[in-house]
Design an enzyme around this catalytic site. Structure first.
Site, PDB file in Angstrom:
ATOM      1  CG  HIS A 168      -3.429  -0.904   3.677  1.00  0.00           C
ATOM      2  ND1 HIS A 168      -3.389  -1.050   5.050  1.00  0.00           N
ATOM      3  CD2 HIS A 168      -3.148  -2.122   3.159  1.00  0.00           C
ATOM      4  CE1 HIS A 168      -3.095  -2.318   5.337  1.00  0.00           C
ATOM      5  NE2 HIS A 168      -2.956  -2.984   4.219  1.00  0.00           N
TER       6      HIS A 168
ATOM      7  CD  GLU B  18       0.091  -1.316   3.204  1.00  0.00           C
ATOM      8  OE1 GLU B  18       0.205  -2.292   2.434  1.00  0.00           O
ATOM      9  OE2 GLU B  18       0.237  -1.396   4.424  1.00  0.00           O
TER      10      GLU B  18
ATOM     11  CE1 TYR C 115      -2.931  -8.586   5.364  1.00  0.00           C
ATOM     12  CE2 TYR C 115      -1.662  -9.616   7.104  1.00  0.00           C
ATOM     13  CZ  TYR C 115      -1.720  -8.848   5.970  1.00  0.00           C
ATOM     14  OH  TYR C 115      -0.573  -8.332   5.430  1.00  0.00           O
TER      15      TYR C 115
ATOM     16  CG  HIS D  53      -5.888  -5.486   1.294  1.00  0.00           C
ATOM     17  ND1 HIS D  53      -6.410  -6.100   2.411  1.00  0.00           N
ATOM     18  CD2 HIS D  53      -4.616  -5.151   1.615  1.00  0.00           C
ATOM     19  CE1 HIS D  53      -5.490  -6.139   3.358  1.00  0.00           C
ATOM     20  NE2 HIS D  53      -4.385  -5.573   2.892  1.00  0.00           N
ATOM     21  CD  GLU D  54      -2.282  -3.752  -1.016  1.00  0.00           C
ATOM     22  OE1 GLU D  54      -1.898  -3.012  -0.095  1.00  0.00           O
ATOM     23  OE2 GLU D  54      -2.196  -4.996  -0.961  1.00  0.00           O
TER      24      GLU D  54
ATOM     25  CD  GLU E  35      -2.201  -5.427   6.588  1.00  0.00           C
ATOM     26  OE1 GLU E  35      -3.231  -5.516   5.894  1.00  0.00           O
ATOM     27  OE2 GLU E  35      -1.149  -4.895   6.180  1.00  0.00           O
TER      28      GLU E  35
ATOM     29  CG  ASP F 190       9.183  -9.643   7.860  1.00  0.00           C
ATOM     30  OD1 ASP F 190       8.608  -8.545   8.023  1.00  0.00           O
ATOM     31  OD2 ASP F 190      10.181  -9.786   7.153  1.00  0.00           O
TER      32      ASP F 190
END
Ligand SMILES: [Zn+2]
Length: 648
Positions: A343, A315, A427, A339-340, A362, A419
């Protein structure tokens, strides 16, 4: 970033998908023998000055309470021959009384010189890495006095900088020019810009970037739409952003407008097809604004990257980075763009203060994405996506273990690579929690609350604790009776999927399940009712086929629906996974071609994993040897680990 289903890279759970994100933690663990005890300052809470919100960022060395960056003036030359960027980063800083140094995050940078106020050489020190946490890189400590307003760092990146993906011409679609793109989230910006690399620090920037003639350069900023004669480009970003949203792409790139404020960048031979596929972008943008307030970033463009982009999307403000695998030919994978785009509110506008609060980015985005999809494509369509989210969430929870702390919304990533927090939990559990909150008060009240949340907290950071206070004050308290008996802590600080998780039924999937039943009972494939099925229905169909399906039955399906060699990467991938599991060799040649031409990790993992699990390791290694050079390093990391590949 887009990761509609995710599993931990270490376990490769029985998911047909994987995380659309990096697993930098798999980069070899380097054991440092020095006794250096340097650690990010965990004991002094950082304070967001606009909100007085306290937070600890365990993934940044910066001490923003003492000295913090406000603006970046970046001048850079991109050298494709040496695969390096030479740059000067002039930071305008703000310091508190008594500050003696400003600390930046760096990783694999060669620091050449530091100048204060554009005239005085500074005393600086690059500290050692922290034992067992090489992913944090090194703190750059620069001595300052009260009169220091700017700090300019002259530096070079490493050819192996983790955020930078350098492609040879052969790895691009048009094969004429090399290509470069960045991926800064979560803490990789420090591998190409010395910065205070935590999501809780925002800054504006200007940039001047030199790339080889004939190439276009783009950043998370106001962008050019045409190639310049001399390869020089100027950028300006007036809205403050955190460093994980810094991005750049350079290559043979063309632009095509889609709507008034929306457009697509892609390699020239591809740009028309991409613009066609993403032609609903303007409608999505307008739907999003109707839901949760004005889009705050000027234009909204998407760049469709070459196939080795290992994720679904990222994003980056004003310019979403997207995988070419969303170009399905029938717009059936554009949820990724929703989705992006979402954001632009959740994440880019109201930003998780640390990666432990990742669900605030998320979970809200998955929720919002689905609302955009509902507005543009209807409720039945959005319901399919919700069901897929739920199924993927169940799989992830089973993988982690129902009691695992990694299934809490509020994560515990201290000492770990952030990560590792990228999973379906942030999410999809996040999105379902918000749906539960919505279901209690109804959509009108809920949407009003979300609107207020985005506007009151715009360009600010949010911690989980601060969100809970905000939620209680603005939604739960005023609607006390409706929320009676609801334990939000169970969702945020507890494991697994709470029993009050909303249940979604998809009528379109019920129809698919009916067709599968018919097929199982002997109806020939060609007589099944499949007209108007989207990618999601096809995926449902393939995933729900019985474990015991014979190769004859697979052959019959293939003849009717041409799954082998399908141009739609989602469908092809699901089919090849089944083919490997059922030893359906007819698909193998096309499966190999697919693995050698697609670099998106969520497609690679299930196929290699299926080969390993079915005793076809030799085939996996043979294909991987051929395909590996074309994969992004984060995809390589995951597959190396999965296949036991020894890096020479
Ligand atoms: Zn995302």
């Amino acid at each position: 970033m887009h990761a509609f289903s995710v599993t931990r890279f270490t376990k490769f759970a029985g998911s047909n998908r994987d995380m659309d994100f990096k697993s930098a933690a798999t980069i070899g663990l380097i054991v440092f023998l020095c006794s250096c005890k340097q650690q990010p300052e965990n004991n002094t809470p950082l304070t967001d000055q606009s909100t007085n919100m306290n937070f600890n960022d365990p993934h940044s060395f910066a001490r923003i309470n003492e000295a913090v960056v406000k603006h970046l003036n970046w001048k850079a030359t991109v050298d494709f021959n040496t695969k390096t960027i030479s740059a000067e980063a002039e930071w305008t800083i703000e310091q508190q009384p008594g500050a003696e140094k400003i600390i930046f995050d760096t990783r694999d940078l060669t620091i050449e010189q530091v100048i204060l106020n554009n005239e005085v050489p500074a005393i600086f020190q690059l500290k050692d890495t922290v034992a067992g946490q090489s992913f944090l890189g090194q703190a750059l400590e620069i001595s300052i006095v009260p009169s220091v307003k700017t700090v300019t760092i002259f530096y070079k990146t490493s050819p192996s900088a983790a955020a930078l993906q350098w492609l040879n011409p052969e790895q691009t679609k048009d094969k004429k020019y090399p290509f470069l793109f960045t991926q800064s989230q979560a803490i990789l910006c420090r591998t190409w810009i010395p910065t205070q690399d935590g999501p809780g620090v925002r800054f504006t920037f200007d940039a001047t970037v030199k790339v080889p003639q004939g190439m276009l350069a783009l950043m998370s900023a106001e962008n050019p739409q045409q190639i310049s004669a001399d390869g020089m480009y100027h950028f300006k970003m007036e809205q403050p952003i955190p460093s994980y949203l810094m991005s750049m792409a350079a290559g043979d790139i063309a632009f095509k407008a889609v709507g008034k404020e929306t457009g697509v960048y892609a390699e020239p031979s591809y740009v028309d097809a991409c613009a066609e596929e993403l032609s609903d972008m303007q409608a999505m943008l307008e739907s999003a604004e109707k839901l949760y307030g004005k889009y705050q970033w000027g234009r909204y463009d998407v760049i469709v990257l070459p196939p080795s982009f290992p994720f679904g999307g990222m994003e980056n403000p004003r310019i979403t980075f997207a995988t070419p695998t969303i170009i399905a030919g029938d717009k059936s994978l554009v949820a990724l763009v929703a989705h992006e785009l979402a954001h632009s509110w959740s994440g880019n506008l109201v930003t998780n203060a640390t990666w432990n609060d990742f669900w605030l980015n998320e979970g809200f985005t998955v929720y919002f994405e689905n609302r955009i999809m509902e507005a543009v494509y209807g409720k039945d369509y959005a319901d399919m996506l919700k069901v897929l989210e739920y199924e993927s969430l169940v799989e992830t929870v089973n993988d982690f273990g129902k009691d695992s702390a990694d299934t809490h919304l509020r994560l515990h990533l201290e000492g770990r690579d952030p990560d590792e927090g990228v999973s379906d939990i942030a999410y999809n559990k996040g999105a379902y929690f918000l749906r539960l909150l919505e279901s209690k008060v109804g959509r009108e009240t809920w949407d009003k609350f979300l609107n207020q949340y985005f506007s009151e907290n715009a360009f600010r950071v949010m911690t989980t604790d601060a969100f809970i206070v905000y939620l209680n004050k603005n939604l739960i308290e005023p609607n006390k009776e409706k929320y009676a008996g609801l334990d939000i802590n169970e969702w945020i600080f507890g494991p697994g999927i709470p029993a009050n998780c909303p249940k979604i039924i998809s009528v379109r999937f019920e129809q698919v399940d009916g067709e599968i039943n018919k097929f199982n009972q002997g109806t020939p494939a060609a007589q099944l009712q499949t007209s108007n099925w989207s990618t999601h229905e096809w995926l449902r169909f393939i995933y729900q086929l019985p474990e015991t399906i014979s190769t004859d039955q697979m052959s019959a399906l293939d003849n009717a629906f041409h799954f082998t060699g399908a141009g739609n990467a989602e469908i092809a991938d699901a089919w090849y996974e089944l083919a490997i599991k059922r030893n359906y060799k007819t698909a193998y040649t096309d499966m190999e071609t697919f693995l050698c031409s697609v670099g998106r990790r969520k497609f690679l993992t299930p196929l290699y994993k299926a080969m390993v699990n079915t005793g076809q390791q030799d085939m996996a290694m043979r294909i991987y040897t051929k395909a590996r050079p074309g994969y992004h390093y984060v995809a390589q990391n995951t597959m190396d680990e999965l296949l036991g590949w020894q890096v020479k």
